[in-house]
Design an enzyme around this catalytic site. Sequence first.
Site, short mmCIF file in Angstrom:
data_model
loop_
_atom_site.label_atom_id
_atom_site.label_comp_id
_atom_site.label_asym_id
_atom_site.label_seq_id
_atom_site.Cartn_x
_atom_site.Cartn_y
_atom_site.Cartn_z
CB ILE A 35 -0.06 8.66 -11.05
CG1 ILE A 35 1.45 8.48 -10.92
CG2 ILE A 35 -0.55 9.66 -10.02
CD1 ILE A 35 2.23 9.78 -11.12
CB SER A 88 9.50 14.24 -7.48
OG SER A 88 9.01 15.05 -6.43
CE1 TYR A 106 10.47 9.67 -4.06
CE2 TYR A 106 10.31 12.04 -3.73
CZ TYR A 106 9.86 10.87 -4.33
OH TYR A 106 8.80 10.94 -5.20
CE LYS A 130 11.17 9.83 -7.91
NZ LYS A 130 10.45 9.19 -9.02
N1 LIG Z 1 2.73 10.99 -4.74
C1 LIG Z 1 3.32 12.14 -4.97
O1 LIG Z 1 2.95 13.17 -4.40
C2 LIG Z 1 4.45 12.23 -5.96
C3 LIG Z 1 5.07 13.46 -6.15
C4 LIG Z 1 6.11 13.54 -7.06
C5 LIG Z 1 6.52 12.40 -7.76
N2 LIG Z 1 5.93 11.22 -7.56
C6 LIG Z 1 6.41 10.05 -8.32
O2 LIG Z 1 5.32 9.47 -9.03
C7 LIG Z 1 5.61 8.09 -9.28
C8 LIG Z 1 4.39 7.24 -8.92
O3 LIG Z 1 4.15 7.35 -7.54
P1 LIG Z 1 2.72 7.23 -6.86
O4 LIG Z 1 2.51 8.51 -6.14
O5 LIG Z 1 1.70 6.74 -7.81
O6 LIG Z 1 3.10 6.14 -5.73
P2 LIG Z 1 2.52 4.69 -5.35
O7 LIG Z 1 1.03 4.76 -5.25
O8 LIG Z 1 3.29 4.28 -4.16
O9 LIG Z 1 2.93 3.80 -6.60
C9 LIG Z 1 4.27 3.47 -6.83
C10 LIG Z 1 4.35 2.26 -7.73
O10 LIG Z 1 5.73 1.90 -7.89
C11 LIG Z 1 5.86 0.51 -7.64
N3 LIG Z 1 7.18 0.09 -7.20
C12 LIG Z 1 7.83 0.41 -6.05
N4 LIG Z 1 8.99 -0.26 -5.97
C13 LIG Z 1 9.08 -1.03 -7.08
C14 LIG Z 1 10.03 -1.97 -7.56
N5 LIG Z 1 11.13 -2.28 -6.86
N6 LIG Z 1 9.79 -2.58 -8.73
C15 LIG Z 1 8.67 -2.31 -9.43
N7 LIG Z 1 7.74 -1.44 -9.03
C16 LIG Z 1 7.93 -0.82 -7.87
C17 LIG Z 1 4.82 0.22 -6.60
O11 LIG Z 1 4.56 -1.18 -6.54
P3 LIG Z 1 4.09 -1.92 -5.16
O12 LIG Z 1 2.64 -1.62 -5.01
O13 LIG Z 1 4.40 -3.34 -5.39
O14 LIG Z 1 4.91 -1.32 -4.06
C18 LIG Z 1 3.66 1.03 -7.14
O15 LIG Z 1 3.02 0.34 -8.17
C19 LIG Z 1 6.88 7.77 -8.46
O16 LIG Z 1 7.98 7.77 -9.33
C20 LIG Z 1 6.95 8.93 -7.49
O17 LIG Z 1 8.28 9.18 -7.09
C21 LIG Z 1 4.88 11.11 -6.67
#
Ligand SMILES: NC(=O)c1ccc[n+]([C@@H]2O[C@H](COP(=O)([O-])OP(=O)(O)OC[C@H]3O[C@@H](n4cnc5c(N)ncnc54)[C@H](OP(=O)(O)O)[C@@H]3O)[C@@H](O)[C@H]2O)c1
Length: 318
Positions: A48, A170, A202, A206
């Site tokens: 996202i 989250s 996790y 959050k």
């Molecule tokens: N997916 C869900 O259902 C869900 C639900 C609730 C909340 N969220 C939250 O939404 C946010 C975005 O998640 P997403 O679902 O889009 O997940 P995602 O596709 O895994 O994207 C996560 C991003 O965070 C980056 N990241 C991870 N570790 C990092 C670090 N040490 N330094 C800098 N960047 C880092 C990743 O980079 P790399 O590609 O290099 O790893 C990636 O760009 C997160 O905060 C997650 O907790 C997601």
Amino acid sequence: MSTVLLVLAVVVGAAYVYRHIVVKGQRCTSTAKLHGKTVIVTGSNTGIGKVTAIDLARRGARVILACRSKQRGEAALHEVRRESGSNQVVFMPLDLGSLKSVRSFAETFLKSEARLDVLVNNAGIYLQGRTEDGLGMMFGVNHIGHFLLTSLLLDRLKQCEPSRVVNVSSVAHNFGKIDFDCLNTHKALGLGTSFMEVLQVYSDSKLCNVLFTHELAKRLQGTKVTCFSLHPGAINSELARNTSSVLQLLLKPLTAFFFKNTVQGAQTSLHCAVQEGIEPLSGRYFSNCTVREVYDKAKDDAAAKKLWELSERLCGLA
Ligand SMILES: NC(=O)c1ccc[n+]([C@@H]2O[C@H](COP(=O)([O-])OP(=O)(O)OC[C@H]3O[C@@H](n4cnc5c(N)ncnc54)[C@H](OP(=O)(O)O)[C@@H]3O)[C@@H](O)[C@H]2O)c1
Ligand SMILES: *[C@@H]1O[C@H](CO)[C@@H](O)[C@H](O)[C@H]1NC(C)=O
Ligand SMILES: *[C@@H]1O[C@H](CO)[C@@H](O)[C@H](O)[C@H]1NC(C)=O
Ligand SMILES: *[C@@H]1O[C@H](CO)[C@@H](O)[C@H](O)[C@H]1NC(C)=O
């Protein structure tokens, strides 16, 4: 025969309605333009975060992609430029699992950019382990890295007010708890490797996001810097990439149907970043583009303050 067809039609119809109304959720309807504004989106090379960056660039903002991998960050840079039709997009390396990297990002940013109007703390990780500073990985990346980043950029946000900080938390924070003893002794919120333990850690990280936002809003009273935390929805992204392959195989068909895609998943982040008129709700938590009540533990003044002070110590600010 016709009964079978009827039943089939009803099932397909219900599935369609479910996906397009319930799963899809609300869209950010703001048409706000951001010409002359600068925004940072952490973890914007995929998921996202990338969608959020594309949308903000389309609105005219100068967008800083703050990502840890040069290769993935530069690939995203080309994609975000192409998709948004804007060349006001820059990649700057940021690894939130390294306090040194956070400091060096902030230094580079403050030197090379004049403004900061919106900071989107989006990056998140679902992985056990330790950061290079010896912090629990999820606590370190999801909370402390963003804590230090926000602290180092706060003066610039104040200079550019009205400005905003958006914290992607989250719904999992509802299950979170802050174990201050464990934090003090292990620099982590919890230990363990079982499925439930990892999920707990996790969720704890959050909860920190929501508490941080609560405390930050208090500290920003009297300024025009506002901050929001949010649940983006359950999203079909790369977040589960480091869970067991069996789990991933089981989850795939479910997430494809029941979870939002990344465009749908970015809407609440965008709402909190650009929607006009939500400033009086600073410090609050959003979901489905709507402000939501949180449990007492997520607006516990004493815990929020304690977490803030501990965070300052852990990243060497105090
Ligand atoms: N997916 C869900 O259902 C869900 C639900 C609730 C909340 N969220 C939250 O939404 C946010 C975005 O998640 P997403 O679902 O889009 O997940 P995602 O596709 O895994 O994207 C996560 C991003 O965070 C980056 N990241 C991870 N570790 C990092 C670090 N040490 N330094 C800098 N960047 C880092 C990743 O980079 P790399 O590609 O290099 O790893 C990636 O760009 C997160 O905060 C997650 O907790 C997601
Ligand atoms: C999100 O809001 C829309 C429109 O108000 C509603 O139809 C939908 O059920 C909501 N989804 C969730 C998951 O709350
Ligand atoms: C979001 O949460 C992280 C960790 O809790 C914090 O460091 C960051 O500055 C927060 N931002 C806002 C707007 O609350
Ligand atoms: C996490 O998953 C990614 C993508 O599958 C992989 O490249 C990376 O090495 C994994 N990291 C760990 C620590 O397992």
